[in-house]
Design a protein around this motif. Sequence first.
Motif, PDB file in Angstrom:
ATOM      1  N   ARG A   1       0.142   3.940  -9.063  1.00 20.64           N
ATOM      2  CA  ARG A   1      -0.236   3.858  -8.058  1.00 20.64           C
ATOM      3  C   ARG A   1      -0.206   2.597  -6.590  1.00 20.64           C
ATOM      4  NH1 ARG A   1      -1.660   8.536  -7.275  1.00 20.64           N
ATOM      5  NH2 ARG A   1      -2.995   8.207  -4.926  1.00 20.64           N
ATOM      6  N   ARG A   2       0.204   2.014  -5.689  1.00 19.88           N
ATOM      7  CA  ARG A   2       0.058   1.130  -5.527  1.00 19.88           C
ATOM      8  C   ARG A   2      -0.381   1.049  -4.357  1.00 19.88           C
ATOM      9  NH1 ARG A   2       3.338  -4.478  -6.811  1.00 19.88           N
ATOM     10  NH2 ARG A   2       3.170  -5.770  -4.353  1.00 19.88           N
ATOM     11  N   GLU A   3      -0.764  -0.192  -3.718  1.00 15.31           N
ATOM     12  CA  GLU A   3      -1.404  -0.059  -2.587  1.00 15.31           C
ATOM     13  C   GLU A   3      -0.505  -0.795  -1.244  1.00 15.31           C
ATOM     14  OE1 GLU A   3      -5.348  -0.615  -0.421  1.00 15.31           O
ATOM     15  OE2 GLU A   3      -5.589   1.145  -1.469  1.00 15.31           O
ATOM     16  N   VAL A   4      -0.420  -0.361  -0.478  1.00 16.75           N
ATOM     17  CA  VAL A   4       0.247  -1.303   0.241  1.00 16.75           C
ATOM     18  C   VAL A   4      -0.276  -1.678   1.696  1.00 16.75           C
ATOM     19  CG1 VAL A   4       2.592  -1.767   1.815  1.00 16.75           C
ATOM     20  CG2 VAL A   4       2.816  -0.209  -0.423  1.00 16.75           C
TER      21      VAL A   4
ATOM     22  N   SER B   1      -4.279   0.953   5.514  1.00 16.15           N
ATOM     23  CA  SER B   1      -3.107   0.686   4.562  1.00 16.15           C
ATOM     24  C   SER B   1      -2.305   2.064   3.932  1.00 16.15           C
ATOM     25  CB  SER B   1      -4.210   0.597   2.858  1.00 16.15           C
ATOM     26  OG  SER B   1      -4.625   1.802   2.300  1.00 16.15           O
ATOM     27  N   LEU B   2      -1.559   2.449   3.102  1.00 19.76           N
ATOM     28  CA  LEU B   2      -0.723   2.866   2.942  1.00 19.76           C
ATOM     29  C   LEU B   2      -0.440   2.835   0.832  1.00 19.76           C
ATOM     30  CD1 LEU B   2       2.537   2.550   5.047  1.00 19.76           C
ATOM     31  CD2 LEU B   2       0.587   5.348   4.725  1.00 19.76           C
ATOM     32  N   THR B   3      -0.950   4.511   0.420  1.00 19.87           N
ATOM     33  CA  THR B   3      -0.901   4.522  -1.142  1.00 19.87           C
ATOM     34  C   THR B   3       0.663   5.031  -1.699  1.00 19.87           C
ATOM     35  OG1 THR B   3      -2.802   4.555  -1.327  1.00 19.87           O
ATOM     36  CG2 THR B   3      -1.639   5.322  -3.249  1.00 19.87           C
ATOM     37  N   VAL B   4       1.732   4.276  -2.735  1.00 18.28           N
ATOM     38  CA  VAL B   4       2.805   5.118  -2.865  1.00 18.28           C
ATOM     39  C   VAL B   4       2.977   4.927  -4.578  1.00 18.28           C
ATOM     40  CG1 VAL B   4       3.728   2.326  -3.072  1.00 18.28           C
ATOM     41  CG2 VAL B   4       5.385   3.929  -3.402  1.00 18.28           C
ATOM     42  N   ALA B   5       3.147   6.367  -5.174  1.00 19.22           N
ATOM     43  CA  ALA B   5       2.729   6.859  -6.623  1.00 19.22           C
ATOM     44  C   ALA B   5       4.260   6.979  -6.918  1.00 19.22           C
ATOM     45  CB  ALA B   5       1.810   7.384  -6.865  1.00 19.22           C
TER      46      ALA B   5
END
Lengths: 267, 250
Positions: free
Chosen positions: A98-101, A48-52
């Motif tokens: 923030r959102r986890e992809v 996963s990647l975290t985008v903020a």
Amino acid sequence: MANKLNRMVILSSVPLVILGAMTCAFALSVAPGRTEIRLAPGQNIKASLTVANDAKEIVQVEVSSKDWFVLEENKSFTVNSWLEIGGAHQFSLKPGERREVALRVTCPKNAQGELVGMVSFLYHASEPSMVTPVISVSIYTVVAGTEKISGEISELGIRSSQSAIQVAIGVKATGNVHLRPAGQVLIFNEKKELVSTIPIREGDPAYPGRERGYFGQDSSTKLVPGRYTLAANLVYRDVKLSKTTDFVVAKDGRIEADKPLIGPAKS
Amino acid sequence: MKETRKYMATFLTAGIAMAVAAPGHAVFQSQGTPVTKTAVATLVGTGLVTMNSVLIKKVSDNSTQSQLTWTGVTLPASWVVADSYILLDAVITASGGGIQTYTDNTAGDASPKFTGDKTQVTPAGLIDNTDTTKKLPTAWNIRHSTGIANSANPNANVGESSLWLYYEDKAQVAIPSLSAGAFTNGDPFVTTENTTGIHFAQGPTQFGPPIPNPALTGTQNAIYVEADFTTALTPRTYSTTTLRLEAFTQ
């Protein structure tokens, strides 16, 4: 797109050129910057990647993937065949949100060496922009059992500037995975005494079949006229890359090749 | 169009402008132990590449603009610098990190979309809104200063020509007759900044920390864009909606 075109003003006397529209005074961050995966052919793994959104306004985000480096043997495996992005590919992020992809990486059965792709986050504020910021983070997938890590120092050079001794190393990856070497260059005088140690920091990757330059400098050492030996020692995982060459510092301080300065050197 | 991609050639003639890593800058440390298991994901997050802001500013007064434009161009004309520049505020500390710029004139969000023969003309630059098989070449220059930038033919090999780099397009293929190479991600020719500094001239090693300028913060740099109007017609509109600024960690 229509609203973008509406912003254009057509002049009749001169060609009108419009490159970008709107401004983006906001920041998006994505972590981690690099994901390295090792999978056996046919195996898969979740990541996963975290985008903020670190700014004070809502941003619209579009997630996509793309090939970054494709090994000749893997030409039939585009990024879509081994990297799947889960969830919505378009979403908005509120300030501070923030959102986890989710990602799923599947190693194709006949892949070789490594697969290198990027997950890209194109973003803009509520109004679409013609100058579009994108953040791309890399996904490396090594195909277990097929990787060949090897390389060579193809070129080794030294020059003097007004303030420093500068060295350059050309590294070519000769295997089927990238190299990311680091190490040092040593300078010995005619008596084999060490006169300078120049660190070579880890830099951009050298992809298979390609050459990449790595550089270092020493601002504190002054080379007196005489003969010297330049020795490069780089390491990446278990691979050691070494090369030496000789050079001469003339009376006026110029560095001259000891036939040749650049090119095949003694190893 | 491109300078040689051989690093050593440029190194010998121009050397390098090295940045000495400040103690506070995180330098990526690879995960030391070679991976021996068969299914392993290693996350490498040390260092960062961040674009804090992308603003378009008017050259004459630094006011914030909504678009990059060329006004007052009277044909015939050759290379002309846009009235505005892109003020990019970015931080790059991740090993292998950088910011690349290119056009993507065949992408889904491209309007107009280039429809010409990519084996004859690269899609890079500004697309003719009337005949989308045609385009005007563009070039970029990054600097740690603002004010008037002098235009130059990037191929002229005189004056400030070596400061300008031709824009490439993401979909461009090699056209040997034009000395145009295929687009390569992360190639120095499309990279405006990396951990060493800004790409201040055409050579693939010519990255370096800029001379401090009190008018800008240490993380701000200006990207100027020029276009070649040699083949321009009037009345016409030339534009792109896909000028990308892509921060990457490879």
